[in-house]
Design an enzyme around this catalytic site. Structure first.
Site, PDB file in Angstrom:
ATOM      1  N   ASN A   7       0.879  -1.172   0.000  1.00 45.84           N
ATOM      2  CA  ASN A   7       0.000   0.000   0.000  1.00 45.84           C
ATOM      3  C   ASN A   7       0.917   1.223   0.000  1.00 45.84           C
ATOM      4  O   ASN A   7       1.506   1.566   1.021  1.00 45.84           O
ATOM      5  CB  ASN A   7      -0.883  -0.041   1.257  1.00 45.84           C
ATOM      6  CG  ASN A   7      -1.857   1.118   1.308  1.00 45.84           C
ATOM      7  OD1 ASN A   7      -1.792   2.049   0.497  1.00 45.84           O
ATOM      8  ND2 ASN A   7      -2.755   1.068   2.273  1.00 45.84           N
ATOM      9  N   ARG A  93      -2.489  -1.973  -3.542  1.00 45.73           N
ATOM     10  CA  ARG A  93      -3.736  -1.238  -3.328  1.00 45.73           C
ATOM     11  C   ARG A  93      -3.751  -0.044  -4.279  1.00 45.73           C
ATOM     12  O   ARG A  93      -2.801   0.741  -4.325  1.00 45.73           O
ATOM     13  CB  ARG A  93      -3.794  -0.741  -1.894  1.00 45.73           C
ATOM     14  CG  ARG A  93      -5.017   0.096  -1.655  1.00 45.73           C
ATOM     15  CD  ARG A  93      -5.007   0.722  -0.290  1.00 45.73           C
ATOM     16  NE  ARG A  93      -6.262   1.415  -0.077  1.00 45.73           N
ATOM     17  CZ  ARG A  93      -6.390   2.529   0.627  1.00 45.73           C
ATOM     18  NH1 ARG A  93      -5.321   3.067   1.210  1.00 45.73           N
ATOM     19  NH2 ARG A  93      -7.559   3.097   0.783  1.00 45.73           N
ATOM     20  N   HIS A 182     -13.108   1.948   0.284  1.00 46.52           N
ATOM     21  CA  HIS A 182     -12.965   0.913   1.329  1.00 46.52           C
ATOM     22  C   HIS A 182     -13.481  -0.442   0.845  1.00 46.52           C
ATOM     23  O   HIS A 182     -13.881  -1.292   1.654  1.00 46.52           O
ATOM     24  CB  HIS A 182     -13.748   1.275   2.623  1.00 46.52           C
ATOM     25  CG  HIS A 182     -13.216   2.443   3.372  1.00 46.52           C
ATOM     26  ND1 HIS A 182     -14.044   3.355   3.997  1.00 46.52           N
ATOM     27  CD2 HIS A 182     -11.959   2.863   3.621  1.00 46.52           C
ATOM     28  CE1 HIS A 182     -13.299   4.276   4.596  1.00 46.52           C
ATOM     29  NE2 HIS A 182     -12.034   3.997   4.373  1.00 46.52           N
ATOM     30  N   LEU A 211     -15.561   1.940  10.320  1.00 45.57           N
ATOM     31  CA  LEU A 211     -15.384   3.187  11.068  1.00 45.57           C
ATOM     32  C   LEU A 211     -13.926   3.329  11.492  1.00 45.57           C
ATOM     33  O   LEU A 211     -13.516   2.855  12.551  1.00 45.57           O
ATOM     34  CB  LEU A 211     -16.288   3.201  12.312  1.00 45.57           C
ATOM     35  CG  LEU A 211     -17.781   2.891  12.089  1.00 45.57           C
ATOM     36  CD1 LEU A 211     -18.527   2.875  13.423  1.00 45.57           C
ATOM     37  CD2 LEU A 211     -18.414   3.911  11.154  1.00 45.57           C
ATOM     38  N   ARG A 243     -12.961  14.683   7.982  1.00 42.35           N
ATOM     39  CA  ARG A 243     -13.797  14.962   6.799  1.00 42.35           C
ATOM     40  C   ARG A 243     -15.241  15.185   7.219  1.00 42.35           C
ATOM     41  O   ARG A 243     -15.738  14.501   8.115  1.00 42.35           O
ATOM     42  CB  ARG A 243     -13.734  13.779   5.817  1.00 42.35           C
ATOM     43  CG  ARG A 243     -12.419  13.715   5.068  1.00 42.35           C
ATOM     44  CD  ARG A 243     -12.336  12.470   4.207  1.00 42.35           C
ATOM     45  NE  ARG A 243     -11.260  11.620   4.655  1.00 42.35           N
ATOM     46  CZ  ARG A 243     -11.081  10.356   4.280  1.00 42.35           C
ATOM     47  NH1 ARG A 243     -11.908   9.796   3.442  1.00 42.35           N
ATOM     48  NH2 ARG A 243     -10.065   9.662   4.740  1.00 42.35           N
ATOM     49  N   ASP A 284      -8.829  12.089  16.774  1.00 49.31           N
ATOM     50  CA  ASP A 284      -8.657  10.715  17.244  1.00 49.31           C
ATOM     51  C   ASP A 284      -9.816  10.404  18.200  1.00 49.31           C
ATOM     52  O   ASP A 284      -9.991  11.087  19.221  1.00 49.31           O
ATOM     53  CB  ASP A 284      -7.306  10.605  17.963  1.00 49.31           C
ATOM     54  CG  ASP A 284      -6.989   9.170  18.341  1.00 49.31           C
ATOM     55  OD1 ASP A 284      -7.856   8.498  18.919  1.00 49.31           O
ATOM     56  OD2 ASP A 284      -5.867   8.726  18.056  1.00 49.31           O
ATOM     57  N   GLU A 386      -7.419  -5.490   5.365  1.00 51.69           N
ATOM     58  CA  GLU A 386      -7.385  -5.098   3.959  1.00 51.69           C
ATOM     59  C   GLU A 386      -6.181  -5.699   3.237  1.00 51.69           C
ATOM     60  O   GLU A 386      -6.266  -6.052   2.062  1.00 51.69           O
ATOM     61  CB  GLU A 386      -7.377  -3.566   3.854  1.00 51.69           C
ATOM     62  CG  GLU A 386      -8.733  -2.993   4.243  1.00 51.69           C
ATOM     63  CD  GLU A 386      -8.729  -1.491   4.430  1.00 51.69           C
ATOM     64  OE1 GLU A 386      -8.360  -1.040   5.532  1.00 51.69           O
ATOM     65  OE2 GLU A 386      -9.106  -0.773   3.488  1.00 51.69           O
TER      66      GLU A 386
HETATM   67  P1  AMP Z   1      -8.156   3.035  11.467  1.00 50.96           P
HETATM   68  O1  AMP Z   1      -8.197   4.104  10.396  1.00 50.96           O
HETATM   69  O2  AMP Z   1      -8.971   1.840  11.136  1.00 50.96           O
HETATM   70  O3  AMP Z   1      -6.762   2.704  11.919  1.00 50.96           O
HETATM   71  O4  AMP Z   1      -8.872   3.681  12.752  1.00 50.96           O
HETATM   72  C1  AMP Z   1      -8.356   4.818  13.404  1.00 50.96           C
HETATM   73  C2  AMP Z   1      -9.390   5.341  14.380  1.00 50.96           C
HETATM   74  O5  AMP Z   1      -9.697   4.320  15.346  1.00 50.96           O
HETATM   75  C3  AMP Z   1      -8.911   6.550  15.170  1.00 50.96           C
HETATM   76  O6  AMP Z   1      -9.922   7.534  15.219  1.00 50.96           O
HETATM   77  C4  AMP Z   1      -8.703   5.987  16.558  1.00 50.96           C
HETATM   78  O7  AMP Z   1      -8.956   6.935  17.536  1.00 50.96           O
HETATM   79  C5  AMP Z   1      -9.786   4.933  16.616  1.00 50.96           C
HETATM   80  N1  AMP Z   1      -9.565   3.986  17.710  1.00 50.96           N
HETATM   81  C6  AMP Z   1      -8.575   3.075  17.838  1.00 50.96           C
HETATM   82  N2  AMP Z   1      -8.694   2.445  19.022  1.00 50.96           N
HETATM   83  C7  AMP Z   1      -9.772   2.983  19.655  1.00 50.96           C
HETATM   84  C8  AMP Z   1     -10.422   2.758  20.901  1.00 50.96           C
HETATM   85  N3  AMP Z   1      -9.970   1.864  21.776  1.00 50.96           N
HETATM   86  N4  AMP Z   1     -11.517   3.512  21.195  1.00 50.96           N
HETATM   87  C9  AMP Z   1     -11.972   4.439  20.329  1.00 50.96           C
HETATM   88  N5  AMP Z   1     -11.422   4.674  19.137  1.00 50.96           N
HETATM   89  C10 AMP Z   1     -10.332   3.969  18.801  1.00 50.96           C
END
Ligand code: AMP
Length: 410
Positions: A7, A93, A182, A211, A243, A284, A386
């Site tokens: 990727n 990817r 996705h 998500l 976004r 985050d 993925e």
């Molecule tokens: P990804 O793009 O799939 O890596 O997801 C990233 C998102 O997952 C970020 O917004 C992180 O804050 C959220 N995330 C990861 N671990 C947790 C958790 N334990 N509780 C809430 N959000 C989380």
């Protein structure tokens, strides 16, 4: 039988090597800050019991070529592979496959030219994906390479759902339509759901909620995408980390006509300064939820908006699917946030959706059911993968090509 999934981003390259007999990862890594004076590499070397050693290094990688060369060296140095002859294929990817690519596709110069032509539809992603392909081909010219498109899974969305109500000629000329993104994640998760329910994918209807930093939801009917929340670009749909998701297009006109913001500043506002970050200053979700617990009202508003959007899409996709067997949560937030899952599913009992509050908070790292026993619609958390999906689709594409060749010659 090993496949390498790559990727390639604008300043990073992520890779994962799989043994396709078992689907087990053998090694993975991330090179970041490519092009900067120091670049960080982190690697994982997996053992047969699934545990791994973590390694890292900081060296200068001038460009993607250096990045891929270093990955090639490291794979051999670390003994993840003896030499490149152990690789049967490499899967890349590619974010945007436009209307052209509905399947993983063996890479050749025509395919690369077609990906280049799609750059106006994905100006941030396709050039970086293409750069990764070019340098990987230069490093491993004898290994078959396959492009796996984020948009491909959504090719089954019917015309009435993928058209925008714009002048038809303009939309055709500008290639404006819903493509969706996705796709590898939605496909991986819906296939995993079928395995979990012990039924063929074509007998299952689901609503898949991916998500993560980016977020999208797909209505899957009989294993095929029939609608998805992201559109021509990954900006439409759910509220995301930075976004805005769904917005009245009139807002964009207003910003352009009534403020000093240029088109590229509006672009950056909608893509990088909106969503959770725009509402409460943090993108985050862990930080947003921490602030909610401290009583921050803007963080609470952000979370309420985030969950409300999900709920609206669950309602909409419950209406477009003839029936719903399951709702699936996946990706960073979907897999790890009981609070968001609970908020998104709250008060949907009239649709047959009953979350079990205890199961929801005791989710393991594997796939888990979190619905109550009386829930008509099952609810699952299924970790997405993925990279593995890219590797599987790469192998499938190479086997199909082999069988076609064999078929022709026999
Ligand atoms: P990804 O793009 O799939 O890596 O997801 C990233 C998102 O997952 C970020 O917004 C992180 O804050 C959220 N995330 C990861 N671990 C947790 C958790 N334990 N509780 C809430 N959000 C989380």
């Amino acid at each position: 039988m090993n496949i390498l999934a790559i990727n390639s981003g604008s300043s990073s390259i992520k890779f994962e090597l799989f043994d396709m007999h078992t689907s087990a990862p053998l090694a993975s890594g991330l090179s970041e800050s490519i092009g900067e004076p120091t670049s960080q590499q982190s690697y994982r070397l997996y053992k047969s019991d699934g545990s791994y050693d973590e390694l890292s290094e900081t060296i200068a990688l001038k460009n993607h070529e250096d990045g891929v060369r270093r990955i090639a060296q490291w794979l051999v140095e670390s003994k993840a592979i003896k030499d490149s002859s152990e690789l049967v294929g490499i899967g890349h990817r590619v974010v945007h496959g436009g209307a052209e690519f509905s399947q993983p596709t063996r890479i050749n110069t025509d395919v690369m030219a077609a990906i280049r032509q799609l750059i106006p539809l994905a100006p941030l992603h396709n050039p970086a994906n293409l750069r990764g392909i070019e340098v990987t081909l230069a490093e491993w010219p004898d290994i078959p390479q396959v492009a796996v498109f984020d948009t491909a899974f959504h090719h089954t969305i019917p015309a009435y759902a993928h058209h925008y109500a714009l002048p038809a000629n303009l939309a055709r000329e500008q290639k404006i339509r819903r493509y969706g993104f996705h796709g590898t994640s939605h496909q991986f998760v819906s296939t995993a759901l079928a395995r979990l329910l012990d039924k063929p994918p074509n007998e299952i209807n689901s609503i898949v909620l991916h998500l993560g930093n980016g977020a999208s939801v797909t209505a899957v009917r009989g294993g095929q995408s029939i609608d998805t929340s992201m559109g021509m670009t990954p900006l439409e749909g759910l509220m995301m980390g930075t976004r805005c998701g769904d917005i009245d297009p009139g807002v964009i006109l207003h910003l352009l006509q009534s403020t000093d913001l240029s088109a590229s500043e509006v672009d950056s506002t909608l893509n990088k300064k909106s969503g959770l970050k725009g509402i409460c200053g943090a993108n985050d979700m862990r930080e947003v939820l921490r602030r909610v617990n401290e009583g921050d009202q803007q963080a609470l508003l952000a979370v309420e908006m985030y969950a409300y959007r999900i709920k609206k899409y669950i309602g909409a996709y419950s209406a477009v699917l003839p029936h719903v067997d399951a709702i699936v949560f996946t990706a960073g937030i979907g897999e790890h946030s009981p609070e968001i899952r609970a908020r998104a599913c709250a008060d949907l009992e009239h649709l047959g959706i009953h979350l079990d509050s205890q199961r929801n908070v005791h989710v393991s790292s594997d796939s888990c059911a979190i619905h109550a026993d009386n829930s008509r619609i099952k609810i699952f958390v299924i970790p997405t993968n993925e990279e593995l999906e890219i590797a599987k689709q790469t192998l499938h594409c190479l086997r199909e090509a082999d069988s076609t060749t064999t078929g022709r010659s026999s």
